[in-house]
Scaffold this motif. Structure first.
Motif, short mmCIF file in Angstrom:
data_model
loop_
_atom_site.label_atom_id
_atom_site.label_comp_id
_atom_site.label_asym_id
_atom_site.label_seq_id
_atom_site.Cartn_x
_atom_site.Cartn_y
_atom_site.Cartn_z
N TYR A 1 0.84 -1.20 0.00
CA TYR A 1 0.00 0.00 0.00
C TYR A 1 0.87 1.26 0.00
N LYS A 2 1.85 1.30 0.92
CA LYS A 2 2.75 2.45 1.01
C LYS A 2 3.48 2.68 -0.31
N GLU A 3 3.97 1.61 -0.89
CA GLU A 3 4.73 1.72 -2.13
C GLU A 3 3.89 2.32 -3.24
N VAL A 4 2.67 1.82 -3.40
CA VAL A 4 1.82 2.29 -4.50
C VAL A 4 1.39 3.73 -4.30
N ILE A 5 0.94 4.08 -3.10
CA ILE A 5 0.43 5.44 -2.90
C ILE A 5 1.54 6.48 -2.88
N SER A 6 2.77 6.07 -2.63
CA SER A 6 3.87 7.04 -2.61
C SER A 6 4.45 7.26 -4.00
N ASN A 7 4.20 6.36 -4.93
CA ASN A 7 4.79 6.45 -6.27
C ASN A 7 3.95 7.19 -7.29
N LYS A 8 2.70 7.49 -6.95
CA LYS A 8 1.85 8.17 -7.93
C LYS A 8 0.70 8.88 -7.24
#
Length: 121
Positions: free
Chosen positions: A34-41
């Motif tokens: 979750y953190k990875e996806v929401i921080s990348n876009k």
């Protein structure tokens, strides 16, 4: 009598299958994913907790739409149903219910935070 039983069985299976389809687009992500996806876009990020819970702490850039609001369903009218939506609550219970509602409203990609905000930090 046999026809009635068969008919009831078929209706029951049909209803169960429709229920599964309504939640088919919802996916639960681990806190790391979750953190990875929401921080990348740029994403549609929604916190479905109460305003008090939201004020006590929330994920940056999240919009607060309280699951218990009378107008919960209509609060999503300004959001793009064709774009992924990321939701979370405190523990995953309300957001799981919210995911089903969003699917019924026509959202195609719904991502829920496993364990909720409690599991995020």
């Amino acid at each position: 009598m046999k026809k009635l039983i068969l008919l009831l069985l078929l209706v029951s299976l049909s209803c169960k299958e429709q229920g599964n389809q309504a939640n088919a687009q919802s996916e639960v992500l681990t806190a790391t994913e979750y953190k990875e996806v929401i921080s990348n876009k740029q994403v549609q990020l929604v916190d479905v907790r109460t305003p008090e819970e939201f004020e006590a702490g929330h994920i940056e850039n999240a919009v607060n739409i309280d699951f218990f609001r009378d107008d919960f369903k209509t609060a999503f009218t300004t959001m793009d149903k064709d774009q992924p939506i990321y939701i979370y609550c405190k523990s995953g219970n309300r957001s799981g219910k919210a995911a089903k509602i969003l699917s019924e409203l026509g959202f195609e990609e719904i991502y829920d935070l496993e364990g909720g905000f409690s599991n995020y930090n």
